[in-house]
Design a protein around this motif. Structure first.
Motif, short mmCIF file in Angstrom:
data_model
loop_
_atom_site.label_atom_id
_atom_site.label_comp_id
_atom_site.label_asym_id
_atom_site.label_seq_id
_atom_site.Cartn_x
_atom_site.Cartn_y
_atom_site.Cartn_z
N ALA A 95 0.83 -1.21 0.00
CA ALA A 95 0.00 0.00 0.00
C ALA A 95 0.86 1.25 0.00
CB ALA A 95 -0.92 -0.01 1.22
N ALA A 96 1.92 1.25 0.81
CA ALA A 96 2.82 2.40 0.85
C ALA A 96 3.50 2.60 -0.49
CB ALA A 96 3.85 2.23 1.96
N ALA A 149 -6.49 7.00 3.44
CA ALA A 149 -7.60 6.46 4.23
C ALA A 149 -8.77 7.42 4.24
CB ALA A 149 -7.13 6.16 5.65
N SER A 150 -8.49 8.71 4.22
CA SER A 150 -9.53 9.74 4.16
C SER A 150 -8.89 11.02 3.65
CB SER A 150 -10.16 9.98 5.54
OG SER A 150 -9.18 10.43 6.46
N ASP A 181 -6.86 -7.83 3.23
CA ASP A 181 -6.68 -6.55 3.90
C ASP A 181 -6.62 -5.42 2.88
OD1 ASP A 181 -6.55 -7.88 6.28
OD2 ASP A 181 -4.36 -7.81 6.45
N VAL A 182 -7.22 -4.30 3.24
CA VAL A 182 -7.12 -3.09 2.43
C VAL A 182 -6.49 -2.01 3.31
CG1 VAL A 182 -8.36 -1.33 1.11
CG2 VAL A 182 -9.14 -3.71 1.07
N TRP A 183 -5.24 -1.72 3.06
CA TRP A 183 -4.49 -0.71 3.81
C TRP A 183 -4.46 0.60 3.03
CZ3 TRP A 183 -2.85 -1.52 8.70
CH2 TRP A 183 -2.73 -2.84 9.15
N ARG A 184 -4.56 1.68 3.75
CA ARG A 184 -4.47 3.00 3.14
C ARG A 184 -3.56 3.89 3.99
NH1 ARG A 184 -5.94 0.68 -0.63
NH2 ARG A 184 -7.84 0.93 -1.87
N VAL A 226 -3.56 2.76 7.82
CA VAL A 226 -4.79 2.35 8.50
C VAL A 226 -5.42 1.21 7.72
CG1 VAL A 226 -7.07 3.07 9.27
CG2 VAL A 226 -5.17 4.69 9.37
N LEU A 227 -5.85 0.16 8.44
CA LEU A 227 -6.61 -0.93 7.82
C LEU A 227 -8.06 -0.47 7.69
CD1 LEU A 227 -6.64 -3.88 6.82
CD2 LEU A 227 -7.20 -4.56 9.16
N VAL A 228 -8.49 -0.20 6.47
CA VAL A 228 -9.82 0.39 6.28
C VAL A 228 -10.92 -0.65 6.12
CG1 VAL A 228 -8.90 2.53 5.32
CG2 VAL A 228 -9.42 0.63 3.79
N ARG A 229 -10.57 -1.87 5.65
CA ARG A 229 -11.58 -2.92 5.51
C ARG A 229 -10.90 -4.21 5.09
NH1 ARG A 229 -11.93 -0.04 0.69
NH2 ARG A 229 -11.71 -1.32 -1.20
#
Length: 361
Positions: free
Chosen positions: A66-67, A87-88, A154-157, A144-147
């Motif tokens: 993700a990074a 993440a936001s 895992d979906v990391w943002r 952050v693990l968003v979902r």
């Protein structure tokens, strides 16, 4: 004479011969096992393939991946792509995150190396070495693990806390605005804007709408990922030009001159100097400016204008004729240390300035 046998059942005809033949196994039965075995093998292969697929997808859903995806977008100059991996969207004015602004940003990220990652439940950090503007520096990026997609993946943002920010101060007249990298800044309703999020790079803040009488100088600020603990400040003070100082000085002088022109002991309104009335009657009152007080001017302040600041005091003199019950003559009074202060609330396009004095008590 021939003797016939007694009547009875007719003799039996020999039965058809019985042929013993080996019945071969029905081919269909043997072949019936083949698809069953094959189906089981396909199922096992499918399960094995699914496990491999899960492992592959999971490997692509790590904080490191993700990074890397986020930083790849920044290196490519794709602000929209980088935003999609946050993440936001951070709160505050998003102008420094917009594609047009970022496209015109210099000293963007040149490269990176993810050194390590650490996971703690639904949060993670990636330690990254960055290459930017010919320098290298190391900083941790929070994720952050968003979902979890399908309950498995895992979906990391990237956390918005990873982004540097800018504190912008720009108190100015209503006619002025601000651009950053050629894009309208917007959103700056007051004199300042806190925590404006940004992607790393160099940004040019350009005040617009100044006149011959006032304006502000542009400011350039460079931001990096290791600036998150110490936000950069962009201060854009609006100051009077030489022509503006001359116009403002004229307004201050005109106010004092109008007060001095009044033939009374206590000029009004709000002139700031007077001589106390006693039991004499005064006439032919004349105010004279011995030394004019000097002032300087501060930067623009929202709601007030340019502060008028005393620089050196002046001296005033009063002359008048007086008469009492027992005598008459000429009176004189000197006021030392007289100062002027207040604000220049406005200067129009013709150079006419408005001076508002402090309230004297």
């Amino acid at each position: 004479m021939t003797v016939l046998p007694p009547p009875g059942p007719a003799p039996l005809e020999p039965a058809a011969p019985v042929v013993h033949t080996e019945i071969p196994a029905v081919p269909g039965r043997r072949r019936r096992w083949v698809p069953v075995v094959l189906a089981g093998g396909a199922l096992l292969a499918l399960l094995g393939g699914a496990a491999v697929a899960v492992a592959i997808v999971s490997a692509q859903r790590t904080p490191q991946a993700a990074a890397s995806a986020f930083l790849d977008e920044l290196v490519a100059g794709d602000a929209a792509g980088a935003q999609s991996l946050l993440a936001s969207i951070p709160s505050g004015n998003p102008v420094l995150l917009q594609p047009d602004t970022y496209a015109a940003t210099s000293d963007r990220l040149d490269g990176y190396t993810v050194l390590s990652t650490a996971v703690d439940g639904s949060s993670a950090t990636a330690e990254v070495e960055f290459e930017q503007a010919g320098e290298r520096y190391t900083q941790e990026l929070p994720l952050v693990l968003v979902r979890k997609d399908l309950g498995l993946f895992d979906v990391w943002r990237i956390s918005s806390d990873a982004l540097p920010s800018v504190y912008v101060t720009f108190a100015r007249p209503d006619s002025m605005g601000l651009e950053v990298n050629g894009t309208e800044f917007g959103g700056l309703e007051g004199a300042f804007d806190l925590d404006v999020p940004a992607f790393p790079g160099t940004y040019d803040f350009e005040p617009i709408g100044g006149t011959d009488y006032y304006g502000a100088e542009p400011v350039t600020v460079s931001l990096r990922f290791d600036d998150t603990d110490d936000p950069a400040t962009v201060a854009l003070p609006v100051r009077l030009t030489d022509a503006g100082v001359a116009a403002a000085t004229s307004a201050v002088d005109a106010t004092l001159d109008a007060c001095l022109a009044q033939p009374v002991l206590a000029p009004q309104p709000n002139c700031g100097f007077s001589v106390a009335q006693d039991d004499a009657t005064y006439s032919n009152v004349r105010w004279t400016l011995v030394t004019r007080p000097a002032v300087t001017f501060g930067e623009y302040s929202a709601g007030d204008g340019w502060a008028v600041i005393p620089a050196s005091p002046g001296t005033l003199r009063l002359d008048a004729d007086y008469e009492t019950a027992t005598e008459r003559g000429t009176a004189q009074s000197v006021i030392d240390g007289f100062e002027q202060s207040g604000a220049i609330s406005s200067i129009d396009e013709s150079g006419t300035a408005v001076f508002e004095s402090v309230e004297y008590r």
